[in-house]
Design a protein around this motif. Structure first.
Motif, PDB file in Angstrom:
ATOM      1  N   GLN A 171       6.078   4.259   8.248  1.00 34.12           N
ATOM      2  CA  GLN A 171       6.656   4.854   7.046  1.00 34.12           C
ATOM      3  C   GLN A 171       5.536   5.467   6.219  1.00 34.12           C
ATOM      4  N   ARG A 186       3.723  -5.928   8.904  1.00 37.44           N
ATOM      5  CA  ARG A 186       4.708  -5.060   9.544  1.00 37.44           C
ATOM      6  C   ARG A 186       6.012  -5.206   8.769  1.00 37.44           C
ATOM      7  N   GLY A 214      12.601  -0.721  -1.858  1.00 38.51           N
ATOM      8  CA  GLY A 214      12.182   0.407  -1.042  1.00 38.51           C
ATOM      9  C   GLY A 214      10.858   1.005  -1.487  1.00 38.51           C
ATOM     10  N   LYS A 228       5.415  -5.342  -8.750  1.00 37.44           N
ATOM     11  CA  LYS A 228       6.647  -4.652  -8.353  1.00 37.44           C
ATOM     12  C   LYS A 228       7.677  -4.658  -9.482  1.00 37.44           C
ATOM     13  N   ALA A 235       0.335  -7.542  -5.565  1.00 31.78           N
ATOM     14  CA  ALA A 235       1.302  -6.449  -5.644  1.00 31.78           C
ATOM     15  C   ALA A 235       2.105  -6.618  -6.928  1.00 31.78           C
ATOM     16  N   ARG A 260       1.767 -11.872  -3.851  1.00 30.52           N
ATOM     17  CA  ARG A 260       0.489 -11.740  -3.155  1.00 30.52           C
ATOM     18  C   ARG A 260       0.564 -10.457  -2.328  1.00 30.52           C
TER      19      ARG A 260
HETATM   20  C1  MV4 Z   1       4.391  -5.113   0.302  1.00 31.65           C
HETATM   21  C2  MV4 Z   1       3.218  -4.835   1.032  1.00 31.65           C
HETATM   22  C3  MV4 Z   1       2.190  -5.736   0.946  1.00 31.65           C
HETATM   23  N1  MV4 Z   1       2.304  -6.854   0.175  1.00 31.65           N
HETATM   24  N2  MV4 Z   1       4.456  -6.237  -0.449  1.00 31.65           N
HETATM   25  C4  MV4 Z   1       7.580  -2.639   0.105  1.00 31.65           C
HETATM   26  C5  MV4 Z   1       8.576  -1.616   0.348  1.00 31.65           C
HETATM   27  C6  MV4 Z   1       8.355  -1.130   1.711  1.00 31.65           C
HETATM   28  N3  MV4 Z   1       8.649   0.260   1.801  1.00 31.65           N
HETATM   29  C7  MV4 Z   1       6.903  -1.437   2.002  1.00 31.65           C
HETATM   30  N4  MV4 Z   1       6.547  -2.429   1.094  1.00 31.65           N
HETATM   31  C8  MV4 Z   1       5.415  -3.166   1.114  1.00 31.65           C
HETATM   32  N5  MV4 Z   1       5.448  -4.284   0.346  1.00 31.65           N
HETATM   33  C9  MV4 Z   1       3.427  -7.077  -0.509  1.00 31.65           C
HETATM   34  N6  MV4 Z   1       3.517  -8.170  -1.273  1.00 31.65           N
HETATM   35  C10 MV4 Z   1       3.157  -3.664   1.800  1.00 31.65           C
HETATM   36  C11 MV4 Z   1       4.261  -2.825   1.842  1.00 31.65           C
HETATM   37  C12 MV4 Z   1       4.113  -1.629   2.654  1.00 31.65           C
HETATM   38  C13 MV4 Z   1       4.330  -1.637   4.047  1.00 31.65           C
HETATM   39  C14 MV4 Z   1       4.756  -2.764   4.730  1.00 31.65           C
HETATM   40  C15 MV4 Z   1       4.965  -2.751   6.091  1.00 31.65           C
HETATM   41  C16 MV4 Z   1       4.751  -1.594   6.815  1.00 31.65           C
HETATM   42  C17 MV4 Z   1       4.354  -0.446   6.169  1.00 31.65           C
HETATM   43  C18 MV4 Z   1       4.142  -0.448   4.777  1.00 31.65           C
HETATM   44  C19 MV4 Z   1       3.733   0.725   4.119  1.00 31.65           C
HETATM   45  C20 MV4 Z   1       3.545   0.710   2.773  1.00 31.65           C
HETATM   46  C21 MV4 Z   1       3.719  -0.468   2.043  1.00 31.65           C
END
Ligand code: MV4
Length: 590
Positions: free
Chosen positions: A233, A208, A165, A159, A157, A202
């Motif tokens: 979401q 979740r 968010g 960022k 990832a 990573r």
């Molecule tokens: C992540 C991820 C997977 N790996 N980071 C960041 C902001 C929040 N809105 C969701 N984010 C995520 N960050 C890493 N390193 C996956 C998400 C993610 C997500 C996480 C949990 C539940 C739903 C999600 C939907 C989109 C992205």
């Protein structure tokens, strides 16, 4: 305790804060933009002051004007709510300098958590588990490639350091996607936060989103109120939140709670805050800390009985928290649905407009936090949240049934909202099993089935106009609901009619309200900036196909084709501003 507090926000959260102030015997000062003169939060405040023009920049983001209103009204403190200035360290500092208490943590704590790389570094030092990756900015794609090879591996990832968010968040599944992801995250970081710095984590394939509510005072007390699951979401906009999290047991709850408390302690936190994290296979990782009250704080209030907004105000005034960790008891299950003015069947297209009829659900275990009433205008200028519907019941299954009942009771006329979406989602097997429902939220066929009833074709004059009247009649002592569809009559529709909602003009929807009318023109439902254009002139498109993405209020709004056909004219370019009602494209049936 304060005698008077200024609420530097609008909508449901401003009303929520005013309610807390009223209960505490504190006078409230409301502020508003030119668009919000008649808004509910203005009516509810003890006194209210105009900030300026309709845009956020001319009103709710004006630090100078807000401090001026503090002086004018004699407010001793400012509550920022969420969004707008809530996580603006410069605003917290300006308040401090003006002798006004900022209801929230110190500017230093906001700043520390605002930089995601700095936050990761601090958390690592405090022993809080972070998603494996870098804590220093990564300067170039080549550097990123080296670090991934030696430490992180794919998928990765990328960022934006100024992000949060999900803004400025890109994924690279393999090396050939790295450059795009890196440059995309940097560009978005620059665009939204004025900072192109990026870092690497990573990529967790199916986590979740689990966060923990914390409260801290100036006497060294830091407690947590259990976790919330916000995994449902879409495009990083949360839609449904619940507490407790379905995937968290007592042991994990304690572990997550301790992580939240340690994170807050590491920045000398004061007030209400949220530590967000990812949960995968029983492992929990810190993601970021939101240094403000959150939209979804209500589910925690329902399960703990603690008034989070009140505790935040008490803490800011220097009082001790009214609860200790050992006093916190979690009871039952709470769910929150965000009722946005959006059309889920059209890729969650914004659907601003005026609310005609309006009736909120009630009854046992039901709470509605809204900033609207009959006649309220949902403008594309601010965020699309109309209300939050929160329910409580003894367990998840019963809370779900209660939510379905409350959604059915909720009446919002004149506007397309997420009410039908929530009712459909909460009735699925996936929800019942406690899954994240990610596949459903991207399933265009499933979403399309949620389409609102089609309006009759447009008529050029009122002559052919057809309206629908609903009546209740009694036949031999039995009640029947009848609908009469035909030309309008000139009589008093409002006075004697059963309810204003019962009289619904069946004209073609206003193009602006839905992103498309009966004609060939696809028009913009909101004002913003053209972020991405995904079609070309001459191209054939399907109904519901993504045409472009408009960025407004830091939200990406997807605009879909309102009909199938060929793009005869494309009137927009990436990067250009677009007005509400302006033509995006002309689509002629093929
Ligand atoms: C992540 C991820 C997977 N790996 N980071 C960041 C902001 C929040 N809105 C969701 N984010 C995520 N960050 C890493 N390193 C996956 C998400 C993610 C997500 C996480 C949990 C539940 C739903 C999600 C939907 C989109 C992205």
């Amino acid at each position: 305790m304060f005698q008077k507090v200024l609420v530097a926000n609008r909508g449901e959260i401003a009303v929520r804060i005013i309610r807390a102030l009223q209960e505490m015997g504190i006078a409230s000062v409301g502020v508003y933009s030119e668009l919000d003169r008649d808004a509910l939060h203005v009516q509810r405040a003890d006194e209210a002051y105009l900030l300026g023009g309709p845009t956020a920049a001319e009103s709710y983001l004006r630090i100078d004007r807000i401090l001026e209103v503090c002086a004018e009204s004699g407010a001793q403190a400012v509550h920022p709510g969420y969004g707008f200035l809530a996580e603006n360290a410069a605003f917290a500092k300006a308040c401090e300098d003006a002798g006004i208490t900022f209801i929230g943590p110190s500017a230093a704590a906001i700043e520390a958590m605002g930089s995601k790389t700095r936050a990761r570094e601090l958390m690592k030092a405090a022993g809080v588990p972070i998603v494996p990756g870098t804590t220093d900015p990564v300067e170039s794609v080549d550097d990123a490639r080296r670090i991934i090879q030696s430490d992180i591996g794919f998928p990765v990832a990328v960022k934006a350091a100024g992000g949060g968010g999900g803004k400025g968040f890109r994924v690279a599944l393999s090396d050939d996607e790295l450059q795009d992801a890196f440059e995309g995250a940097a560009r978005e970081g620059e665009k939204f936060f004025g900072d192109s710095t990026v870092y690497l984590e990573r990529y967790l394939p199916d986590p979740r989103h689990v966060e923990v509510q914390v409260l801290a005072d100036r006497h060294g007390n830091v407690i947590h109120l259990g976790e919330r699951d916000c995994s449902v979401q879409r495009r990083h906009q949360k839609l449904i939140e619940e507490s407790p999290a379905p995937a968290v047991d007592e042991e994990l709850r304690e572990r997550i709670g301790r992580i939240g408390v340690e994170a807050a302690r590491a920045v000398d936190y004061v007030g209400a805050g949220t530590v967000e994290g990812l949960l995968q296979d029983g492992e929990y990782f810190f993601l970021e800390m939101n240094t403000r009250v959150q939209v979804e704080h209500c589910v925690t209030e329902m399960t703990t009985g603690v008034d989070i907004v009140r505790e935040g105000i008490r803490a800011a005034a220097g009082e001790a928290l009214s609860v200790a960790q050992d006093d916190v008891v979690l009871r039952g299950h709470a769910i929150e649905c965000r009722i946005n003015a959006e059309d889920a069947s059209k890729n969650f297209a914004p659907a601003p407009g005026q609310i005609t009829s309006y009736r909120e659900p009630a009854g046992p275990g039901v709470r509605v936090d809204s900033g609207v009433g009959p006649g309220s205008e949902i403008t594309p200028m601010y965020d699309p949240l109309v209300a939050k519907l929160i329910v409580w019941d003894a367990d998840r299954e019963q809370a779900t049934q209660r939510m379905l009942r409350a959604l059915a009771e909720y009446e919002i006329g004149g506007l397309k909202t997420l009410l039908p979406f929530h009712a459909a989602l909460l009735a699925t097997e996936q929800w019942a099993r406690g899954e994240t429902c990610r596949d459903l939220l991207e399933d265009h066929d499933w979403l399309k089935a949620l389409a609102f009833p089609k309006a009759a074709p447009a008529t050029d004059s009122d002559e052919g106009e057809v309206v629908e009247h609903a009546y209740t009649v009694e036949v031999s002592g039995r009640k029947f609901d009848v609908k009469v569809i035909g030309p309008p009559y000139g009589g008093a529709v409002n006075g004697a009619a059963p309810a204003p909602a019962a009289t619904k003009p069946r004209r073609a929807e206003r193009a602006g309200g839905s992103g498309g009318g009966g004609g060939d023109e696809l028009v913009s439902p909101l004002q913003g900036n053209m972020w991405k254009v995904l079609v070309e002139q001459g191209q054939e498109v399907q109904e519901g196909q993504l045409v472009c993405i408009i960025e407004a209020m830091k939200m990406e709004n997807e605009i879909a084709a309102h009909k199938a056909g060929v793009i005869e004219r494309l009137a927009v370019k990436e990067g250009e501003p677009i007005a509400s009602g302006a033509t995006i494209a002309v689509i002629k049936a093929a």
